[in-house]
Design an enzyme around this catalytic site. Structure first.
Site, PDB file in Angstrom:
ATOM      1  CE  LYS A 187      -2.312   3.140   1.686  1.00 10.07           C
ATOM      2  NZ  LYS A 187      -2.122   4.611   1.111  1.00 10.07           N
ATOM      3  CD  GLU A 261      13.345   1.262   9.503  1.00  6.87           C
ATOM      4  OE1 GLU A 261      13.710   2.312   9.855  1.00  6.87           O
ATOM      5  OE2 GLU A 261      14.140   0.022   9.463  1.00  6.87           O
ATOM      6  CB  CYS A 295      12.720   8.944   8.568  1.00  6.29           C
ATOM      7  SG  CYS A 295      13.737   8.077   7.894  1.00  6.29           S
ATOM      8  CD  GLU A 396       9.446  12.880  11.827  1.00  6.37           C
ATOM      9  OE1 GLU A 396       8.200  12.255  12.038  1.00  6.37           O
ATOM     10  OE2 GLU A 396      10.367  12.360  11.206  1.00  6.37           O
TER      11      GLU A 396
HETATM   12  P1  NAP Z   1       2.091   8.490   7.510  1.00  5.46           P
HETATM   13  O1  NAP Z   1       0.804   9.152   7.401  1.00  5.46           O
HETATM   14  O2  NAP Z   1       2.515   7.524   8.845  1.00  5.46           O
HETATM   15  O3  NAP Z   1       1.776   7.531   6.255  1.00  5.46           O
HETATM   16  C1  NAP Z   1       2.425   6.309   6.014  1.00  5.46           C
HETATM   17  C2  NAP Z   1       1.646   5.197   5.201  1.00  5.46           C
HETATM   18  O4  NAP Z   1       0.602   4.697   6.059  1.00  5.46           O
HETATM   19  C3  NAP Z   1       0.970   5.913   4.161  1.00  5.46           C
HETATM   20  O5  NAP Z   1       0.695   4.860   3.228  1.00  5.46           O
HETATM   21  C4  NAP Z   1      -0.395   6.074   4.454  1.00  5.46           C
HETATM   22  O6  NAP Z   1      -1.487   6.131   3.652  1.00  5.46           O
HETATM   23  C5  NAP Z   1      -0.599   5.024   5.538  1.00  5.46           C
HETATM   24  N1  NAP Z   1      -1.757   5.020   6.347  1.00  5.46           N
HETATM   25  C6  NAP Z   1      -2.191   6.106   6.833  1.00  5.46           C
HETATM   26  N2  NAP Z   1      -3.217   5.782   7.836  1.00  5.46           N
HETATM   27  C7  NAP Z   1      -2.989   4.467   8.166  1.00  5.46           C
HETATM   28  C8  NAP Z   1      -3.710   3.620   9.053  1.00  5.46           C
HETATM   29  N3  NAP Z   1      -4.514   3.928   9.689  1.00  5.46           N
HETATM   30  N4  NAP Z   1      -3.356   2.456   8.779  1.00  5.46           N
HETATM   31  C9  NAP Z   1      -2.571   2.119   8.066  1.00  5.46           C
HETATM   32  N5  NAP Z   1      -1.969   2.532   7.027  1.00  5.46           N
HETATM   33  C10 NAP Z   1      -2.125   3.969   7.141  1.00  5.46           C
HETATM   34  O7  NAP Z   1       3.381   9.022   7.175  1.00  5.46           O
HETATM   35  P2  NAP Z   1       3.659  10.033   5.961  1.00  5.46           P
HETATM   36  O8  NAP Z   1       2.938  11.372   6.074  1.00  5.46           O
HETATM   37  O9  NAP Z   1       3.138   9.443   4.542  1.00  5.46           O
HETATM   38  O10 NAP Z   1       5.336  10.120   6.033  1.00  5.46           O
HETATM   39  C11 NAP Z   1       5.894  10.802   6.674  1.00  5.46           C
HETATM   40  C12 NAP Z   1       6.379  10.192   8.088  1.00  5.46           C
HETATM   41  O11 NAP Z   1       7.132   9.200   7.784  1.00  5.46           O
HETATM   42  C13 NAP Z   1       7.301  11.046   9.002  1.00  5.46           C
HETATM   43  O12 NAP Z   1       6.826  10.926  10.461  1.00  5.46           O
HETATM   44  C14 NAP Z   1       8.698  10.379   8.901  1.00  5.46           C
HETATM   45  O13 NAP Z   1       9.574  10.530   9.664  1.00  5.46           O
HETATM   46  C15 NAP Z   1       8.139   9.060   8.618  1.00  5.46           C
HETATM   47  N6  NAP Z   1       9.221   8.076   7.829  1.00  5.46           N
HETATM   48  C16 NAP Z   1      10.013   7.226   8.437  1.00  5.46           C
HETATM   49  C17 NAP Z   1      10.999   6.584   7.681  1.00  5.46           C
HETATM   50  C18 NAP Z   1      11.889   5.612   8.380  1.00  5.46           C
HETATM   51  O14 NAP Z   1      12.449   4.703   7.709  1.00  5.46           O
HETATM   52  N7  NAP Z   1      12.009   5.569   9.850  1.00  5.46           N
HETATM   53  C19 NAP Z   1      11.093   6.742   6.285  1.00  5.46           C
HETATM   54  C20 NAP Z   1      10.473   7.742   5.727  1.00  5.46           C
HETATM   55  C21 NAP Z   1       9.471   8.343   6.575  1.00  5.46           C
HETATM   56  P3  NAP Z   1      -2.036   7.771   3.003  1.00  5.46           P
HETATM   57  O15 NAP Z   1      -0.798   8.288   2.280  1.00  5.46           O
HETATM   58  O16 NAP Z   1      -3.127   7.413   2.099  1.00  5.46           O
HETATM   59  O17 NAP Z   1      -2.290   8.457   4.133  1.00  5.46           O
END
Ligand code: NAP
Ligand code: MG
Length: 493
Positions: A187, A261, A295, A396
């Site tokens: 996804k 992650e 991240c 963050e």
């Molecule tokens: P996010 O809102 O957590 O979304 C990540 C993924 O989860 C997206 O595909 C999102 O879909 C999906 N999602 C949303 N709600 C969900 C739910 N209730 N259940 C399951 N999946 C769900 O994060 P983001 O805004 O895309 O990315 C930014 C964040 O990711 C930051 O906090 C960053 O630090 C973190 N990040 C961490 C790493 C690492 O390796 N540690 C790497 C990259 C990013 P939608 O897009 O449709 O909402």
């Protein structure tokens, strides 16, 4: 501008469909949604709006493939798929880089660099998959009793990824599955789905049987359905801490394995004895790269008091000189924020910083001049006068924003560096090897970079301490997380 670059043929035609089995299917909802270019606001493509019913179809296809033809692939045959995939990705570097750049705004020169990292990773996993092994184990029964371990693929992996590196994240979830014999339902993020779809198509072309890689695009609800689906054996998630917590709860119903992650607020510590020229460049790049949407960005910049003022001014100056622009322009160094929603989040933190009493050394505003008018651009920003307890120093931001903090000595800075709920990464800049070792041991984070920031290799594990998550990506630990261990006993008497 989108209109001035030659678009990859992949972007023409109608809305992108879901990949389920080897078929491209419309979502059962019949609905689609647009995905936008954050440099211009233009529509790049349309994606199928998958929901729980599509997730269910994809999980069934992944299960059938896991139990069917894929289970008979030998490690060397899986390796051949990965090596072909690496070649295909390498041949299509320009198109894949451009699609990521158009959809999520990473500057094109940087996107090309990321594709090369992906290719290297695919070749790594192609080799690593041949090195999986169990152990022969001693036991205290009579000599005739043999015991050993077998390593087996966990089964169907649900992979949920963010938008900040769509191709990279998709590859980092799918490659270990191909190497171990798992199957995947991916996804992708709604703001970064085009390269994951294209990558999945290349997996088929490389010889992955139907159902080994499935992609369901859509919103968070599709991710939630995947997290609670009883037919999924493991969830591998990259994204925000808050979503990660929801996924852990959802996975509890069927006691799935999960790897997380998550986010970070990583300290980057500069001692006065460091090579300050290198530290200035490295500290700026640690946050401004990919517009701070990384991240492990080194967003809390701790600088030893004696060199603090000059150092911060020099980092701010790097920010002022960066060429902010449309991300398809090869000269652009800092592109836009991925979406309107993220732009609002970042600019709300810029306002909050001022309200909290921080001083804007450089940047601090949205940029809307000339060619930037229709995009989500923010000036590279350095805040000083930051206190550890301010929200801008604890939360963050996920934008090009550095919080600068002076410090006096090693013990003090380590304690303050660790004073966060996160523990993803850290940087240390010093010429004193003793000081470096003390810091390495005492920093509670999954990666520590000394006299550099953000280097990655597929053989080196990456992941979080504390609320930055658990599980490691990269290295054999990554493959291990796609494997079950079976204890086997044979009575030979
Ligand atoms: P996010 O809102 O957590 O979304 C990540 C993924 O989860 C997206 O595909 C999102 O879909 C999906 N999602 C949303 N709600 C969900 C739910 N209730 N259940 C399951 N999946 C769900 O994060 P983001 O805004 O895309 O990315 C930014 C964040 O990711 C930051 O906090 C960053 O630090 C973190 N990040 C961490 C790493 C690492 O390796 N540690 C790497 C990259 C990013 P939608 O897009 O449709 O909402
Ligand atoms: Mg977009």
């Amino acid at each position: 501008m989108t209109s001035s670059v030659k678009l990859p043929a992949y972007l023409s035609g109608g809305p992108k469909k879901l990949l389920i089995g080897a078929e491209w299917l419309e979502a059962l909802s019949g609905e689609t949604f647009p995905t936008l270019n954050p440099s211009t606001g233009e529509t790049v493509g349309h994606l199928a709006l998958g929901d729980a019913r599509d997730i269910d179809r994809a999980v069934k296809a992944a299960r059938a493939a896991f139990e069917g033809p894929w289970s008979r692939f030998k490690p060397s045959e899986r390796q051949r798929v990965l090596l072909r995939l690496a070649d295909l990705v390498e041949q299509q570097t320009q198109d894949l880089a451009l699609i990521d750049t158009l959809e999520m705004g990473r500057p094109i020169s940087d996107s090309v660099r990321v594709v090369a990292i992906v290719v290297r990773g695919l070749r790594y996993f192609a080799g690593a998959g041949l090195c999986i092994h169990g152990k022969t184990l001693l036991n205290s029964y009579p000599m005739e009793e043999q015991s050993y371990t077998l390593k087996e693929p966990v089964g169907v992996v649900g992979a949920i990824i963010p938008w900040n590196g769509p191709l990279f994240s998709a590859a980092w979830k799918i490659a270990p599955a191909l190497a171990t014999g798992c199957t995947v339902v991916l996804k992708p993020a709604e703001d970064g789905s085009l390269t994951p779809l294209r990558f999945a198509e290349l997996c088929l072309e490389a010889g992955a049987p139907p159902g080994v890689v499935n992609v369901v695009t859509g919103f968070g609800a599709a991710g939630a359905a995947l997290s609670e689906h009883p037919g999924v054996d493991k969830i591998s998630f990259t994204g925000s801490c808050e979503t990660g917590q929801k996924i852990i709860r959802a996975s509890a119903g069927s006691v799935k394995k999960v790897t997380m992650e998550l986010g970070g607020k990583s300290p980057n510590i500069v001692f006065a004895d460091a090579d300050l020229d290198a530290a200035v460049a490295g500290s700026a790049n640690a946050v401004f790269s990919n517009c701070g949407q990384v991240c492990s960005a080194g967003t809390r910049l701790f600088v030893e008091r004696g060199v603090y003022d000059e150092f911060i001014e020099r980092v701010a100056d790097v920010g002022r000189r960066l060429r902010v622009g449309i991300s398809t322009d090869p000269a652009t160094q800092l592109g836009p924020i991925v979406s309107q929603r993220q732009l609002e989040r970042v600019t709300s933190y810029l306002r909050l910083g001022v309200e909290e009493g921080a001083r804007v050394v450089s940047g601090g505003t949205r940029l809307t001049e000339g060619a930037l008018a229709k995009g989500n651009f923010v000036a590279p920003t350095v805040f000083s006068n930051v206190q550890d307890t301010m929200r801008i120093a604890q939360e963050e931001i996920f934008g090009p924003v550095i919080c600068a903090l002076p410090f006096e000595g090693v013990d003090e800075v380590i304690a303050r560096a660790n004073d966060t709920r996160f523990g993803l990464a850290a940087g240390v800049w010093t010429r004193d090897i003793t000081k470096a070792h003390r810091a390495i041991k005492r920093i509670r984070a999954g990666s520590v970079w000394v006299n550099q920031y953000q280097v990655m290799d597929p053989n080196v594990p990456f992941g979080g301490y504390k609320m930055s998550g658990y599980g490691r990506e990269g290295g054999m630990e990554h493959l291990e997380s796609y494997l079950n261990t079976k204890g086997v006993w044979i009575r030979t008497e």
